[in-house]
Design a protein around this motif. Structure first.
Motif, short mmCIF file in Angstrom:
data_model
loop_
_atom_site.label_atom_id
_atom_site.label_comp_id
_atom_site.label_asym_id
_atom_site.label_seq_id
_atom_site.Cartn_x
_atom_site.Cartn_y
_atom_site.Cartn_z
N THR A 1 3.12 6.81 -1.81
CA THR A 1 2.46 5.54 -2.58
C THR A 1 3.17 5.24 -3.77
N ALA A 2 4.22 6.31 -4.10
CA ALA A 2 4.97 5.88 -5.12
C ALA A 2 4.20 5.58 -6.55
N SER A 3 3.13 6.54 -6.66
CA SER A 3 2.38 6.42 -7.78
C SER A 3 2.01 7.84 -7.84
N SER A 4 2.18 8.26 -9.36
CA SER A 4 1.52 9.46 -9.65
C SER A 4 0.02 9.25 -9.96
N ASN A 5 -0.38 8.42 -10.31
CA ASN A 5 -1.83 7.86 -10.80
C ASN A 5 -2.64 7.92 -9.41
N THR B 1 6.21 6.52 -19.55
CA THR B 1 5.96 5.36 -18.20
C THR B 1 4.92 5.51 -17.53
N ALA B 2 4.30 4.38 -17.35
CA ALA B 2 2.91 4.24 -16.42
C ALA B 2 3.32 5.14 -15.14
N GLY B 3 2.28 5.90 -14.46
CA GLY B 3 2.44 6.44 -13.09
C GLY B 3 2.10 5.50 -12.07
N VAL B 4 2.74 4.42 -12.12
CA VAL B 4 2.51 3.29 -11.05
C VAL B 4 3.77 3.11 -10.27
N PRO B 5 3.86 2.32 -9.19
CA PRO B 5 5.04 2.00 -8.39
C PRO B 5 5.92 1.31 -9.26
N GLY B 6 7.01 1.46 -9.49
CA GLY B 6 8.12 0.60 -10.43
C GLY B 6 7.66 0.82 -11.90
N GLY B 7 6.99 1.59 -12.25
CA GLY B 7 6.52 1.75 -13.71
C GLY B 7 7.75 1.92 -14.53
N SER B 8 8.91 2.62 -13.87
CA SER B 8 10.21 2.93 -14.78
C SER B 8 10.79 1.46 -15.18
N LEU B 9 10.65 0.60 -14.22
CA LEU B 9 11.67 -0.75 -14.52
C LEU B 9 11.58 -1.45 -15.90
N LEU C 1 13.75 4.88 -3.97
CA LEU C 1 14.04 6.11 -5.24
C LEU C 1 12.73 6.34 -5.89
N ASP C 2 11.91 5.28 -5.79
CA ASP C 2 10.58 5.34 -6.68
C ASP C 2 9.59 6.54 -5.88
N MET C 3 9.71 6.45 -4.55
CA MET C 3 8.98 7.50 -3.80
C MET C 3 9.52 8.85 -4.01
N CYS C 4 11.02 8.94 -4.05
CA CYS C 4 11.33 10.40 -4.39
C CYS C 4 11.31 10.79 -5.88
N ARG C 5 11.20 10.05 -6.66
CA ARG C 5 11.00 10.50 -8.19
C ARG C 5 9.68 10.68 -8.43
N THR C 6 8.77 9.93 -7.62
CA THR C 6 7.39 10.18 -7.97
C THR C 6 6.82 11.56 -7.39
N THR C 7 7.53 11.72 -6.28
CA THR C 7 7.38 13.24 -5.61
C THR C 7 7.74 14.48 -6.46
N LEU C 8 8.73 14.39 -7.37
CA LEU C 8 9.14 15.22 -8.25
C LEU C 8 8.25 15.14 -9.44
N ASN C 9 8.02 13.93 -9.63
CA ASN C 9 6.82 13.81 -10.96
C ASN C 9 5.72 14.72 -10.50
N VAL C 10 4.97 14.41 -9.24
CA VAL C 10 3.71 14.97 -8.89
C VAL C 10 3.84 16.38 -8.92
N GLY D 1 10.83 13.22 -12.73
CA GLY D 1 11.68 12.46 -11.95
C GLY D 1 11.99 11.01 -12.61
N THR D 2 11.08 10.54 -13.41
CA THR D 2 11.11 9.11 -13.79
C THR D 2 12.20 9.22 -14.88
N ALA D 3 12.07 10.40 -15.78
CA ALA D 3 13.15 10.50 -17.12
C ALA D 3 14.67 10.74 -16.44
N1 ASP Z 1 6.24 5.52 -9.76
C1 ASP Z 1 6.58 6.44 -10.75
C2 ASP Z 1 5.09 7.18 -10.58
O1 ASP Z 1 4.10 6.93 -10.40
C3 ASP Z 1 6.89 5.79 -12.11
C4 ASP Z 1 8.32 5.35 -11.96
O2 ASP Z 1 9.14 6.18 -12.16
O3 ASP Z 1 8.36 4.26 -11.73
O4 ASP Z 1 5.26 8.53 -10.98
#
Ligand code: ASP
Length: 449
Positions: free
Chosen positions: A296-300, A374-382, A409-418, A335-337
């Motif tokens: 989902t590329a979204s932590s939320n 950063t919001a936990g949504v896809p592309g929240g970093s941009l 990359l969003d999919m990968c960093r979100t995995t690290l976030n979660v 992951g986002t940081a």
């Molecule tokens: N997609 C990331 C998340 O939901 C946020 C981001 O880095 O864009 O955790």
């Protein structure tokens, strides 16, 4: 109804059903990828492909995400309020809250230092062919300009801190200002904790009811994930093929390396030496959440799954898990940081801008804060990256360069976030033995035949 009942309802029907769902999600992923590549290879410029993307796959993906986001505010609000109200005493909340904050700042700092060191060492921005870069810049220009416009509206510096306190909660909710909503929920939860009247008890039950309903509905929406993920992957590969990945291979490589070091180096050390938990067992038990985060590329959007994993697989004390995971979905994003740090430095190298040590220290600090904000949504970093780029004097339109590879990359960093949130929950549970009996009782119950 007790909070345990609530969590049981939320977790109910998970394991077996979810196991099957996980495979369907993977199937959707592989099929979407394969058919997108086929289309890219054999019918790249065909008009029908554009129609399929515009009228079928894109809307389906969007509807899926919107269904999830529709439920995020009620879920975040109710989970946080109930989580805090359940902390029992204001004193124990203080301890868990402070530990969570301290953990987040320390582990995010480690993450950002690793990523900045890697970019300086490998210098991926130097290797890019200028003609290819220009082409990508043009391709991404449209998307980049709308992101830059959005980031211009958001606050910077000290105002960013002030903006965490909403002056109007309805406005904060309607503009999806998640940090401000979380602040209100924290405050409201503390109020609920301090008022012990029959009516406040009814209110607490009602908010728990909202949580249960939101979890149930998210359960329905998640059933659609395999189809939605097929659509996401199809769109991505039908439009870009593997081209973008090749062109930005060095950049992608550094991001993945940085994420990998955190995931398979730093996390196992924290687990082994601080949380006293076998890293292998931990990774095995949390894979449902990893797959969901990756897809989902979204932590939320992954929050309900992470809550379930903490409950059913890790057997963590519910009060801690709920508190740490709910806050972590937005505030603990390693992951986002890391991604933000690598991207800003990469683009600076790319445009030939030398950043002094002071500039790099500034980038580091912002990335640590950005991981929290950063919001936990896809592309929240941009939007955050655009903001940092302006701060260090790099053309923010450069963000167009990375849009093509951002989803992956969003999919990968979100995995690290979660996974990072779950590591935090595990660590803070170990560091809060006074709340651990609840978790042990649950594991014992789960192990019963
Ligand atoms: N997609 C990331 C998340 O939901 C946020 C981001 O880095 O864009 O955790």
């Amino acid at each position: 109804m007790t909070s345990q009942d609530t969590a049981e309802i939320a977790a109910e029907g998970s394991s077996a059903d979810y196991g099957k769902l996980q495979w369907r999600i993977l199937l959707g992923f592989v099929l979407g990828l394969a058919s997108g590549l086929l289309v890219y290879t054999f019918a790249r410029d065909a008009a029908w492909v554009e129609s399929v993307v515009a009228y079928v796959t894109n809307p389906i993906g969007q509807i899926f995400l919107r269904l999830l986001f529709m439920l995020v505010i009620p879920l975040l609000f109710s989970a946080l309020v109930v989580g805090i109200a359940e902390m029992g005493e204001a004193r124990s909340l203080g301890r868990v809250g402070l530990k969570t904050l301290g953990y987040t700042v320390v582990v995010s700092s480690i993450a950002v230092v690793i990523s900045l060191a890697l970019v300086n060492l490998i210098r991926p921005g130097d290797g890019i062919d200028p003609a290819a870069a220009q082409e990508l810049l043009e391709q991404g220009a449209e998307g980049a300009s709308s992101i830059v416009a959005a980031s211009a509206e958001s606050e910077a510096g000290v105002n960013q801190v002030v903006a965490i306190v909403p002056n109007n909660i309805v406005e904060a909710m309607s503009s999806n200002d998640i940090l401000a909503v979380m602040f209100f929920a924290l405050f409201f939860g503390i109020g609920l904790l301090l008022v012990k009247t029959p009516k406040s008890g009814v209110l607490k039950d009602a908010i728990e009811g909202v949580f249960e309903v939101a979890m149930k509905l998210i359960g329905f929406v998640i059933q659609l994930a395999p189809i939605a993920i097929f659509c996401f992957m199809f769109n991505l590969t039908a439009q870009f093929g593997w081209d973008l990945l090749f062109k930005l291979a060095a950049f992608v490589g550094v991001v993945l390396l940085a994420l990998g070091i955190q995931m398979f180096g730093v996390f196992p050390m924290i687990l082994k030496f601080v949380a006293k938990k076998s890293p292998l067992a931990f990774f095995r038990q949390t894979r449902e959440a990893s797959v969901m985060a990756f897809s989902t590329a979204s932590s939320n959007a992954t929050l309900p799954t992470a809550l379930r994993v903490a409950d059913n697989e890790l057997g963590l004390p519910r009060r801690i898990a709920r508190f740490v995971l709910t806050i972590g979905a937005t505030a603990n994003q390693n992951g986002t940081a890391m991604f933000e740090g690598v991207t800003v430095l990469f683009l600076a190298q790319f445009f030939g801008i030398e950043l002094s040590l002071m500039d790099q220290a500034f980038v580091m600090l912002i990335c640590i804060l950005a991981g929290i904000g950063t919001a936990g949504v896809p592309g929240g970093s941009l939007p955050v990256i655009a903001l940092i780029l302006v701060g260090v004097g790099v053309d923010p339109a450069g963000i167009g360069l990375i849009l093509g590879v951002d989803r992956f990359l969003d999919m990968c960093r979100t995995t690290l976030n979660v996974v990072g949130d779950l590591v935090a929950a595990q660590t803070i549970s170990t560091l809060s033995p006074e709340m651990a009996e609840e978790g042990e009782a649950m594991s014992a119950r789960r192990d019963e035949p």
